[in-house]
Write an enzyme that holds these catalytic residues in place. Sequence first.
Site, PDB file in Angstrom:
ATOM      1  N   ASP A  12       0.850  -1.177   0.000  1.00  0.00           N
ATOM      2  CA  ASP A  12       0.000   0.000   0.000  1.00  0.00           C
ATOM      3  C   ASP A  12       0.895   1.239   0.000  1.00  0.00           C
ATOM      4  O   ASP A  12       2.055   1.188   0.405  1.00  0.00           O
ATOM      5  CB  ASP A  12      -0.909  -0.013   1.235  1.00  0.00           C
ATOM      6  CG  ASP A  12      -1.954   1.086   1.188  1.00  0.00           C
ATOM      7  OD1 ASP A  12      -2.511   1.323   0.103  1.00  0.00           O
ATOM      8  OD2 ASP A  12      -2.190   1.711   2.225  1.00  0.00           O
ATOM      9  N   ASP A  14      -0.101   4.984   0.945  1.00  0.00           N
ATOM     10  CA  ASP A  14      -0.254   5.900   2.078  1.00  0.00           C
ATOM     11  C   ASP A  14      -0.267   5.119   3.389  1.00  0.00           C
ATOM     12  O   ASP A  14      -1.015   4.153   3.556  1.00  0.00           O
ATOM     13  CB  ASP A  14      -1.541   6.710   1.933  1.00  0.00           C
ATOM     14  CG  ASP A  14      -1.475   7.675   0.761  1.00  0.00           C
ATOM     15  OD1 ASP A  14      -0.617   8.567   0.794  1.00  0.00           O
ATOM     16  OD2 ASP A  14      -2.257   7.515  -0.194  1.00  0.00           O
TER      17      ASP A  14
END
Length: 264
Positions: A12, A14
């Site tokens: 991922d 953020d």
Amino acid sequence: MAEQRKWTYLMDMDGVLVHEEHLIPGADKLIEELRAKEMEFLVLTNNSIYTQRDLRARLHRTGLDVPEDRIWTSALATARFLDTQRPNGTAFVIGEAGLTTALHEIGYVLTDRDPDYVVLGETRTYSFTAITNAIRLVEGGARFIATNPDATGPSREGSLPATGSVAALIERATGRAPYFVGKPNPLMMRSALNSLGAHSETTLMIGDRMDTDVRSGLEAGLHTILVLSGISSADTAELFPYRPNRVIDSVGDLVGSADDPFPG
């Protein structure tokens, strides 16, 4: 001696590699290590606003050198899904360049006249007129697709309504629930794996959220690592009925051991 498996990394963006516009310590070193060891990886995001080129530039400003083809978004996953469902179809789109570009590239025509699909993505400027049009098109028989179910997104001023919130509005008005493509739908993970030609048994998913990253990784049959540098904490992680394979403070803990992320 058994040959050591070669891992594929899905990460991922953020909360894992960056926080707002700041690099999470060690993220740059991990990316450098993966590239030096020629290990396959993709950076994932549920955000459908930006193109791969936009996101590469954003990451580069923080100090991360990630090639465009190593970025995978919910917009790209949505486009790939629609291409398998109804090739060369039509769609009424609420969203930004990341989504419209992805749909154009698979041969979709964007229209507000009897489209096959209403496709809802994220934008910082949701239009009441566009939402009203989407409601009427869904009522008229268009299939309802949304890039991701995130209810809110972050900003410097605080939370912003995101795709999931607007999807709920359209669903309430029409009685038609959308099909969400992005995390936690494991379809997002599968599309990422397919884009790399990778296999689930040698792929790990690194995320900062139990409810999206870890869940989608588990449901796609991947190994999972939760980092505590974003949304989930060690305490909140214990509230869920499933567990990641490993919990670490940040991706910095993997530097120097990327080829053996599950020691012992």
